[in-house]
Design a protein around this motif. Structure first.
Motif, PDB file in Angstrom:
ATOM      1  N   VAL A 295      26.809  43.462  34.329  1.00  0.00           N
ATOM      2  CA  VAL A 295      26.496  41.992  34.040  1.00  0.00           C
ATOM      3  C   VAL A 295      25.969  42.243  32.570  1.00  0.00           C
ATOM      4  CG1 VAL A 295      24.459  40.326  34.462  1.00  0.00           C
ATOM      5  CG2 VAL A 295      25.440  41.552  36.318  1.00  0.00           C
ATOM      6  N   TYR A 296      26.506  41.376  31.625  1.00  0.00           N
ATOM      7  CA  TYR A 296      26.233  41.476  30.175  1.00  0.00           C
ATOM      8  C   TYR A 296      25.186  40.653  29.702  1.00  0.00           C
ATOM      9  CZ  TYR A 296      27.097  41.250  25.128  1.00  0.00           C
ATOM     10  OH  TYR A 296      26.862  41.226  23.750  1.00  0.00           O
ATOM     11  N   GLU A 297      25.140  39.240  30.284  1.00  0.00           N
ATOM     12  CA  GLU A 297      24.308  38.219  30.062  1.00  0.00           C
ATOM     13  C   GLU A 297      24.153  37.318  31.379  1.00  0.00           C
ATOM     14  OE1 GLU A 297      24.263  34.193  27.278  1.00  0.00           O
ATOM     15  OE2 GLU A 297      24.683  36.319  26.200  1.00  0.00           O
ATOM     16  N   VAL A 298      22.839  37.114  31.530  1.00  0.00           N
ATOM     17  CA  VAL A 298      22.394  35.952  32.394  1.00  0.00           C
ATOM     18  C   VAL A 298      21.691  34.976  31.677  1.00  0.00           C
ATOM     19  CG1 VAL A 298      20.768  35.389  34.295  1.00  0.00           C
ATOM     20  CG2 VAL A 298      21.927  37.780  34.150  1.00  0.00           C
ATOM     21  N   SER A 299      22.475  33.589  32.003  1.00  0.00           N
ATOM     22  CA  SER A 299      22.217  32.436  30.937  1.00  0.00           C
ATOM     23  C   SER A 299      21.322  31.622  31.871  1.00  0.00           C
ATOM     24  CB  SER A 299      23.447  31.821  30.568  1.00  0.00           C
ATOM     25  OG  SER A 299      24.312  32.817  29.836  1.00  0.00           O
ATOM     26  N   VAL A 300      21.103  31.659  32.879  1.00  0.00           N
ATOM     27  CA  VAL A 300      20.060  30.885  33.749  1.00  0.00           C
ATOM     28  C   VAL A 300      19.176  31.245  34.591  1.00  0.00           C
ATOM     29  CG1 VAL A 300      22.173  29.177  33.997  1.00  0.00           C
ATOM     30  CG2 VAL A 300      21.890  30.988  35.770  1.00  0.00           C
ATOM     31  N   LYS A 301      18.163  30.851  35.157  1.00  0.00           N
ATOM     32  CA  LYS A 301      17.081  31.289  36.123  1.00  0.00           C
ATOM     33  C   LYS A 301      16.993  30.375  37.203  1.00  0.00           C
ATOM     34  CE  LYS A 301      13.144  29.356  33.429  1.00  0.00           C
ATOM     35  NZ  LYS A 301      13.945  28.361  32.737  1.00  0.00           N
ATOM     36  N   GLU A 302      16.401  30.722  38.202  1.00  0.00           N
ATOM     37  CA  GLU A 302      16.163  29.951  39.407  1.00  0.00           C
ATOM     38  C   GLU A 302      15.488  28.546  39.211  1.00  0.00           C
ATOM     39  OE1 GLU A 302      14.436  32.551  42.393  1.00  0.00           O
ATOM     40  OE2 GLU A 302      16.163  33.858  42.444  1.00  0.00           O
ATOM     41  N   GLY A 303      15.849  27.494  39.701  1.00  0.00           N
ATOM     42  CA  GLY A 303      15.254  26.287  39.318  1.00  0.00           C
ATOM     43  C   GLY A 303      16.117  25.407  38.332  1.00  0.00           C
ATOM     44  N   ASP A 304      16.845  26.131  37.304  1.00  0.00           N
ATOM     45  CA  ASP A 304      17.492  25.547  36.112  1.00  0.00           C
ATOM     46  C   ASP A 304      18.657  24.574  36.936  1.00  0.00           C
ATOM     47  OD1 ASP A 304      16.098  27.109  34.515  1.00  0.00           O
ATOM     48  OD2 ASP A 304      18.069  28.094  33.767  1.00  0.00           O
ATOM     49  N   SER A 305      18.783  23.403  36.287  1.00  0.00           N
ATOM     50  CA  SER A 305      19.899  22.355  36.477  1.00  0.00           C
ATOM     51  C   SER A 305      21.004  22.683  35.502  1.00  0.00           C
ATOM     52  CB  SER A 305      19.414  21.043  36.069  1.00  0.00           C
ATOM     53  OG  SER A 305      18.448  20.478  36.846  1.00  0.00           O
ATOM     54  N   VAL A 306      22.288  22.903  36.236  1.00  0.00           N
ATOM     55  CA  VAL A 306      23.546  23.154  35.421  1.00  0.00           C
ATOM     56  C   VAL A 306      24.500  21.886  35.698  1.00  0.00           C
ATOM     57  CG1 VAL A 306      22.793  25.537  35.475  1.00  0.00           C
ATOM     58  CG2 VAL A 306      24.284  24.602  37.498  1.00  0.00           C
ATOM     59  N   THR A 307      25.535  22.024  34.941  1.00  0.00           N
ATOM     60  CA  THR A 307      26.433  21.453  34.810  1.00  0.00           C
ATOM     61  C   THR A 307      27.834  21.797  34.983  1.00  0.00           C
ATOM     62  OG1 THR A 307      26.710  21.062  32.404  1.00  0.00           O
ATOM     63  CG2 THR A 307      25.660  19.396  33.522  1.00  0.00           C
TER      64      THR A 307
ATOM     65  N   HIS B 135      31.362  33.618  33.919  1.00  0.00           N
ATOM     66  CA  HIS B 135      31.414  32.963  35.192  1.00  0.00           C
ATOM     67  C   HIS B 135      30.902  31.552  35.120  1.00  0.00           C
ATOM     68  CE1 HIS B 135      32.711  36.946  36.130  1.00  0.00           C
ATOM     69  NE2 HIS B 135      32.832  36.471  37.288  1.00  0.00           N
ATOM     70  N   GLU B 136      31.537  30.515  35.421  1.00  0.00           N
ATOM     71  CA  GLU B 136      31.006  29.122  35.280  1.00  0.00           C
ATOM     72  C   GLU B 136      30.558  28.360  36.589  1.00  0.00           C
ATOM     73  OE1 GLU B 136      34.244  27.466  33.244  1.00  0.00           O
ATOM     74  OE2 GLU B 136      33.670  28.535  31.324  1.00  0.00           O
ATOM     75  N   ALA B 137      29.926  27.455  36.589  1.00  0.00           N
ATOM     76  CA  ALA B 137      29.401  26.724  37.600  1.00  0.00           C
ATOM     77  C   ALA B 137      30.616  25.869  37.822  1.00  0.00           C
ATOM     78  CB  ALA B 137      28.189  25.689  37.053  1.00  0.00           C
ATOM     79  N   GLU B 138      30.809  25.706  39.147  1.00  0.00           N
ATOM     80  CA  GLU B 138      32.038  24.941  39.760  1.00  0.00           C
ATOM     81  C   GLU B 138      31.775  23.412  39.788  1.00  0.00           C
ATOM     82  OE1 GLU B 138      33.593  26.811  43.276  1.00  0.00           O
ATOM     83  OE2 GLU B 138      33.857  28.752  42.235  1.00  0.00           O
ATOM     84  N   ASN B 139      30.505  23.108  39.702  1.00  0.00           N
ATOM     85  CA  ASN B 139      29.974  21.608  40.138  1.00  0.00           C
ATOM     86  C   ASN B 139      28.782  21.673  39.590  1.00  0.00           C
ATOM     87  OD1 ASN B 139      29.342  23.468  42.307  1.00  0.00           O
ATOM     88  ND2 ASN B 139      28.771  21.604  43.536  1.00  0.00           N
ATOM     89  N   ASP B 140      28.166  20.449  39.075  1.00  0.00           N
ATOM     90  CA  ASP B 140      26.748  20.095  39.025  1.00  0.00           C
ATOM     91  C   ASP B 140      25.875  20.574  39.986  1.00  0.00           C
ATOM     92  OD1 ASP B 140      27.611  18.900  36.578  1.00  0.00           O
ATOM     93  OD2 ASP B 140      27.382  16.927  37.135  1.00  0.00           O
ATOM     94  N   GLY B 141      24.582  20.940  39.687  1.00  0.00           N
ATOM     95  CA  GLY B 141      23.605  21.531  40.720  1.00  0.00           C
ATOM     96  C   GLY B 141      22.656  21.924  40.096  1.00  0.00           C
ATOM     97  N   THR B 142      21.645  22.760  41.083  1.00  0.00           N
ATOM     98  CA  THR B 142      20.570  23.624  40.781  1.00  0.00           C
ATOM     99  C   THR B 142      20.697  24.947  41.155  1.00  0.00           C
ATOM    100  OG1 THR B 142      19.070  21.358  40.910  1.00  0.00           O
ATOM    101  CG2 THR B 142      17.920  23.469  40.819  1.00  0.00           C
ATOM    102  N   ILE B 143      20.177  25.936  40.017  1.00  0.00           N
ATOM    103  CA  ILE B 143      20.411  27.326  40.582  1.00  0.00           C
ATOM    104  C   ILE B 143      19.208  27.684  41.644  1.00  0.00           C
ATOM    105  CG2 ILE B 143      19.975  29.831  39.740  1.00  0.00           C
ATOM    106  CD1 ILE B 143      22.522  28.037  38.773  1.00  0.00           C
TER     107      ILE B 143
END
Length: 70
Positions: free
Chosen positions: A12-24, A41-49
């Motif tokens: 794992v080189y970089e973690v760009s999100v944390k729990e509770g984040d909204s993503v697109t 590795h990208e989000a396949e859909n909108d949502g919340t971590i």
């Protein structure tokens, strides 16, 4: 719930999100480094971590669950 899984073994080189984040859809969540390549590795859909299962520097195997998206 959507699970974002490792596409190949690597570090794992970089973690760009944390729990509770909204993503697109299409947003980069995790970057793995494998064989001197960076694999986003990208989000396949909108949502919340809901859960981040890895930290920077962790080694993961192919198909390990990196992030859970609600």
């Amino acid at each position: 719930m959507t699970q974002v899984k490792a596409q190949m073994a690597g570090t794992v080189y970089e973690v760009s999100v944390k729990e509770g984040d909204s993503v697109t859809k299409g947003q980069t969540l995790i970057i793995l480094e494998s064989m001197k390549m960076e694999i986003a590795h990208e989000a396949e859909n909108d949502g919340t971590i809901e859960k981040v299962n890895v930290a920077e520097g962790d080694f993961v195997e192919e198909n390990d669950v990196l992030v859970e998206l609600a």
